[in-house]
Design an enzyme around this catalytic site. Structure first.
Site, mmCIF file in Angstrom:
data_model
loop_
_atom_site.group_PDB
_atom_site.id
_atom_site.type_symbol
_atom_site.label_atom_id
_atom_site.label_comp_id
_atom_site.label_asym_id
_atom_site.label_seq_id
_atom_site.Cartn_x
_atom_site.Cartn_y
_atom_site.Cartn_z
ATOM 1 N N ASP A 101 0.868 -1.168 0.000
ATOM 2 C CA ASP A 101 0.000 0.000 0.000
ATOM 3 C C ASP A 101 0.911 1.226 0.000
ATOM 4 O O ASP A 101 2.110 1.117 0.293
ATOM 5 C CB ASP A 101 -0.903 -0.026 1.228
ATOM 6 N N ASP A 123 -0.050 4.990 1.211
ATOM 7 C CA ASP A 123 -0.215 5.904 2.344
ATOM 8 C C ASP A 123 -0.141 5.146 3.665
ATOM 9 O O ASP A 123 -0.932 4.241 3.920
ATOM 10 C CB ASP A 123 -1.562 6.634 2.243
#
Length: 256
Positions: free
Chosen positions: A12, A14
């Site tokens: 991922d 963020d």
């Protein structure tokens, strides 16, 4: 290169690679608090501010932008028309509010810059040196410019983000479609891949997709929530994983 029981790692963005999760949280709060105050004045409803733990982490974190708007509004029993992605940010639609949040995100990012987690960058270097395939799978439509600004885009063979998801009609997290698209492009299977996520919705997606290992990063003191979502292993930072050898130990633990 040694022989490892996994062939790819999907990150991922963020909260995993960059500390932009804080920027997103600030932008969501600024947008929603502004909207809720205006909405309260017009409807007579008492203003109740947008809360980080009970609202952001529960309804918004890790989800595609418009899905996050819709999820939170429904939690407050507020119903707005969906609108169109091209809506002006002044329009009282789900898309309009989402676009307003994005404008605030870019305003804050322009001031703060892109902060990266050094431990994540070190792991990316180790994976590259070992010949392990890497992808970034993010709900954010700002994924590419953020990675470019951080000087990290070259680490990823595949990028499946909010822009690409919209183009291809992929469902966002907690559905595993962007992870499936990532492994398809990498030429590996879910069982041969690690998912690294900090959001409950992302962990749920990795679990639902039956990926070989779902590694949760608890940066919000949310170990319990990540575990309940199905994370196989939880750390507070990737510095707790000692490079490839550390990840390999995790895979042996789960007896691939």
């Amino acid at each position: 290169m040694g022989e490892y029981s996994f062939k790819a790692v999907i990150f991922d963005l963020d909260g995993v690679i960059t500390n932009t999760a804080k920027v997103h949280a600030m932008a969501w709060k600024a947008m929603f608090d502004e909207f809720l105050m205006d909405y309260g004045r017009e409807t007579g409803r008492r203003f109740s501010e947008f809360d980080h733990e009970s609202d952001y982490l529960t309804y918004v974190d890790g989800k595609p932008r418009y899905q996050g708007v819709q999820s939170f509004l429904l939690s407050r029993n507020i119903h707005l028309p969906f609108g169109l992605p091209a809506d002006y940010m002044e329009e009282l639609t789900i898309c309009g509010l989402g676009n307003r949040k994005n404008a605030k995100f870019n305003e804050i990012l322009a001031v703060r810059g892109v902060e990266v987690f050094s431990s994540s960058v070190e792991l990316l270097k180790e994976l590259k040196n070992a010949g392990i395939k890497t992808a970034v799978a993010s709900s954010s439509k700002n994924c590419k410019p953020v990675l470019e600004r951080a000087g990290l885009l070259h680490f990823f063979e595949v990028r499946v983000d909010g822009e690409i998801s919209a183009e291809r009609g992929l469902k966002g997290k907690p559905e595993p479609e962007i992870f499936f698209e990532s492994v398809r492009e990498l030429g590996v299977t879910p069982a041969e891949s690690i998912i690294i996520e900090d959001a409950v919705s992302g962990v749920e997606a990795g679990t639902k997709g039956k990926f070989g290992l779902v590694l949760g990063i608890a940066r919000e003191n949310n170990e319990k929530e990540l575990k309940n979502a199905g994370a196989h292993y939880i750390v507070t930072d990737l510095s707790e994983i000692n490079g490839i050898s550390g990840l390999e130990l995790l895979f042996k633990k789960f007896a691939w």
